[in-house]
Design a protein around this motif. Structure first.
Motif, PDB file in Angstrom:
ATOM      1  N   ASP A   1      10.264  -2.997  59.335  1.00  0.00           N
ATOM      2  CA  ASP A   1       8.967  -2.828  60.542  1.00  0.00           C
ATOM      3  C   ASP A   1       7.686  -3.258  59.875  1.00  0.00           C
ATOM      4  N   LEU A   2       7.357  -3.879  61.420  1.00  0.00           N
ATOM      5  CA  LEU A   2       6.605  -5.434  60.937  1.00  0.00           C
ATOM      6  C   LEU A   2       4.729  -4.012  60.602  1.00  0.00           C
ATOM      7  N   ALA A   3       5.025  -3.274  61.979  1.00  0.00           N
ATOM      8  CA  ALA A   3       4.018  -2.202  61.429  1.00  0.00           C
ATOM      9  C   ALA A   3       3.838  -1.693  59.750  1.00  0.00           C
ATOM     10  N   ALA A   4       4.535  -1.443  59.630  1.00  0.00           N
ATOM     11  CA  ALA A   4       4.719  -0.359  58.249  1.00  0.00           C
ATOM     12  C   ALA A   4       3.851  -1.830  57.602  1.00  0.00           C
ATOM     13  N   GLU A   5       4.968  -2.972  57.202  1.00  0.00           N
ATOM     14  CA  GLU A   5       4.842  -3.746  56.205  1.00  0.00           C
ATOM     15  C   GLU A   5       3.661  -4.253  56.619  1.00  0.00           C
ATOM     16  N   GLY A   6       2.625  -4.097  57.769  1.00  0.00           N
ATOM     17  CA  GLY A   6       1.446  -4.902  58.374  1.00  0.00           C
ATOM     18  C   GLY A   6       0.441  -4.408  57.169  1.00  0.00           C
ATOM     19  N   GLN A   7       0.520  -2.495  57.830  1.00  0.00           N
ATOM     20  CA  GLN A   7      -0.356  -1.804  56.942  1.00  0.00           C
ATOM     21  C   GLN A   7      -0.838  -0.983  55.445  1.00  0.00           C
ATOM     22  N   ARG A   8       0.918  -1.986  55.218  1.00  0.00           N
ATOM     23  CA  ARG A   8       0.757  -1.750  53.484  1.00  0.00           C
ATOM     24  C   ARG A   8      -0.018  -2.934  52.851  1.00  0.00           C
ATOM     25  N   VAL A   9       0.015  -4.467  54.059  1.00  0.00           N
ATOM     26  CA  VAL A   9      -0.289  -5.479  53.164  1.00  0.00           C
ATOM     27  C   VAL A   9      -1.784  -5.560  53.212  1.00  0.00           C
ATOM     28  N   ALA A  10      -2.624  -4.536  54.323  1.00  0.00           N
ATOM     29  CA  ALA A  10      -3.739  -4.688  54.839  1.00  0.00           C
ATOM     30  C   ALA A  10      -4.493  -4.020  53.940  1.00  0.00           C
ATOM     31  N   ARG A  11      -3.588  -2.768  53.612  1.00  0.00           N
ATOM     32  CA  ARG A  11      -4.199  -1.246  52.214  1.00  0.00           C
ATOM     33  C   ARG A  11      -4.817  -2.123  50.918  1.00  0.00           C
ATOM     34  N   GLU A  12      -4.040  -3.578  50.881  1.00  0.00           N
ATOM     35  CA  GLU A  12      -4.200  -4.220  49.278  1.00  0.00           C
ATOM     36  C   GLU A  12      -5.270  -4.607  49.517  1.00  0.00           C
ATOM     37  N   VAL A  13      -5.513  -5.628  51.214  1.00  0.00           N
ATOM     38  CA  VAL A  13      -6.603  -6.882  50.972  1.00  0.00           C
ATOM     39  C   VAL A  13      -7.764  -6.050  51.136  1.00  0.00           C
ATOM     40  N   ALA A  14      -7.345  -4.517  52.178  1.00  0.00           N
ATOM     41  CA  ALA A  14      -8.371  -3.825  52.225  1.00  0.00           C
ATOM     42  C   ALA A  14      -9.366  -3.783  50.879  1.00  0.00           C
ATOM     43  N   GLU A  15      -8.347  -3.526  49.568  1.00  0.00           N
ATOM     44  CA  GLU A  15      -8.595  -2.868  48.543  1.00  0.00           C
ATOM     45  C   GLU A  15      -9.321  -4.119  47.544  1.00  0.00           C
ATOM     46  N   THR A  16      -9.498  -4.622  47.395  1.00  0.00           N
ATOM     47  CA  THR A  16      -9.845  -6.364  47.275  1.00  0.00           C
ATOM     48  C   THR A  16     -11.524  -6.423  47.265  1.00  0.00           C
ATOM     49  N   CYS A  17     -11.231  -6.612  48.878  1.00  0.00           N
ATOM     50  CA  CYS A  17     -12.234  -6.904  49.816  1.00  0.00           C
ATOM     51  C   CYS A  17     -14.022  -6.005  50.115  1.00  0.00           C
ATOM     52  N   ASP A  18     -13.047  -4.513  50.191  1.00  0.00           N
ATOM     53  CA  ASP A  18     -13.357  -3.741  50.167  1.00  0.00           C
ATOM     54  C   ASP A  18     -14.268  -4.068  51.663  1.00  0.00           C
ATOM     55  N   GLU A  19     -13.015  -4.350  52.559  1.00  0.00           N
ATOM     56  CA  GLU A  19     -13.820  -4.630  54.288  1.00  0.00           C
ATOM     57  C   GLU A  19     -12.964  -4.415  55.373  1.00  0.00           C
ATOM     58  N   THR A  20     -13.348  -4.449  56.797  1.00  0.00           N
ATOM     59  CA  THR A  20     -12.085  -3.876  57.836  1.00  0.00           C
ATOM     60  C   THR A  20     -10.975  -5.116  58.061  1.00  0.00           C
ATOM     61  N   VAL A  21      -9.254  -4.373  57.961  1.00  0.00           N
ATOM     62  CA  VAL A  21      -8.834  -5.366  57.144  1.00  0.00           C
ATOM     63  C   VAL A  21      -7.524  -5.020  58.492  1.00  0.00           C
ATOM     64  N   HIS A  22      -7.175  -5.660  59.708  1.00  0.00           N
ATOM     65  CA  HIS A  22      -6.433  -5.695  61.123  1.00  0.00           C
ATOM     66  C   HIS A  22      -4.939  -6.072  60.405  1.00  0.00           C
ATOM     67  N   VAL A  23      -3.549  -5.721  61.317  1.00  0.00           N
ATOM     68  CA  VAL A  23      -2.723  -6.602  61.493  1.00  0.00           C
ATOM     69  C   VAL A  23      -2.604  -6.348  62.905  1.00  0.00           C
TER      70      VAL A  23
END
Length: 257
Positions: free
Chosen positions: A82-104
């Motif tokens: 599921d692209l949306a589910a995988e995208g949400q997972r990766v977006a969360r990991e990126v956001a945890e690193t930079c603390d900025e808003t992440v979109h897919v």
């Protein structure tokens, strides 16, 4: 966690060797690559071939390639992806690193649709929502996705959309200017927009590819101008590229274009 089983680990190591080079290997090749005993390699290769994970290469005695069983497993994995589910997972990991808003986001006609989003925890942050649609030419994700289109398809979409709308005074509104910008995106492999969709926000985006290498989405990091700088742009460009690569890997992409 239980312990790793050495024989299974070695069998998987053998299979993963076939992801490199021309995809064919002999038993001596495997012995050299993994530094395993010849008897062990022979037994493992024989077992993998018996289960259709490896098959002999016609007219190349002693050489093997991946068999149909690996394809069947990969196909079943892809069916459940599921692209949306995988995208949400990766977006969360990126956001945890930079603390900025992440979109897919994905491309539809000449608009982008956000399918995954994780907010910054800062009080000052970009406000958006999953399912939101924006003109692609005003966003970094959109530029990335437009730049990935074949020239003929890009021309057709721009012709059908007509005049480019402006969301801010900095939005691109001319087709020629957009084409020039997309050329830069293709060269750099990254897209940037400054105040083009929101007068207070800048974004960077990188391409997300599927197992065939096609660009199917883009991942962006959005930052309020109060936290934007050249150093921050370089840092977030690297992070967006890594996040997009991680998402691509989860979609079955093996690198390259």
């Amino acid at each position: 966690m239980g312990r790793l089983v050495p024989a299974v680990t070695r069998a998987l190591d053998i299979l993963e060797l076939f992801l490199e080079g021309d995809g064919t290997l002999s038993a001596p090749d495997i012995v050299r690559a993994l530094n395993l005993p010849r008897t062990t390699v022979h037994e493992l290769v024989t077992t993998l071939a018996a289960r259709s994970y490896l098959v002999p290469v016609p007219e190349q005695p002693g050489r093997y390639r991946l068999g149909v069983r690996g394809y069947q497993l990969g196909s079943r994995y892809a069916e459940k992806l599921d692209l949306a589910a995988e995208g949400q997972r990766v977006a969360r990991e990126v956001a945890e690193t930079c603390d900025e808003t992440v979109h897919v986001a994905i491309l539809e006609d000449v608009d982008v649709i956000y399918i995954a989003k994780v907010d910054s925890t800062h009080a000052v942050r970009m406000v958006s929502a999953n399912g939101r649609r924006l003109p692609a030419h005003c966003t970094s994700v959109g530029k990335m996705l437009l730049a990935s289109l074949p020239e003929e398809e890009l021309n057709l979409r721009l012709q059908e959309c007509g005049e480019l709308v402006a969301l801010t005074p900095d939005s691109i509104t001319g087709h020629d200017a957009l084409r020039e910008e997309l050329g830069t995106v293709r060269t750099l492999g990254i897209a940037v927009e400054h105040r083009e969709a929101n007068p207070d926000v800048s974004c960077v985006a990188a391409p997300v590819r599927d197992s065939s290498g096609a660009v199917v989405a883009a991942l962006s990091i959005s930052v309020p101008m109060v936290r934007w700088s050249e150093d921050r742009e370089r840092e977030l460009t690297e992070l967006a590229a890594k996040g997009a690569a991680d998402l691509s890997t989860s979609l079955g992409h093996r690198g390259g274009r």
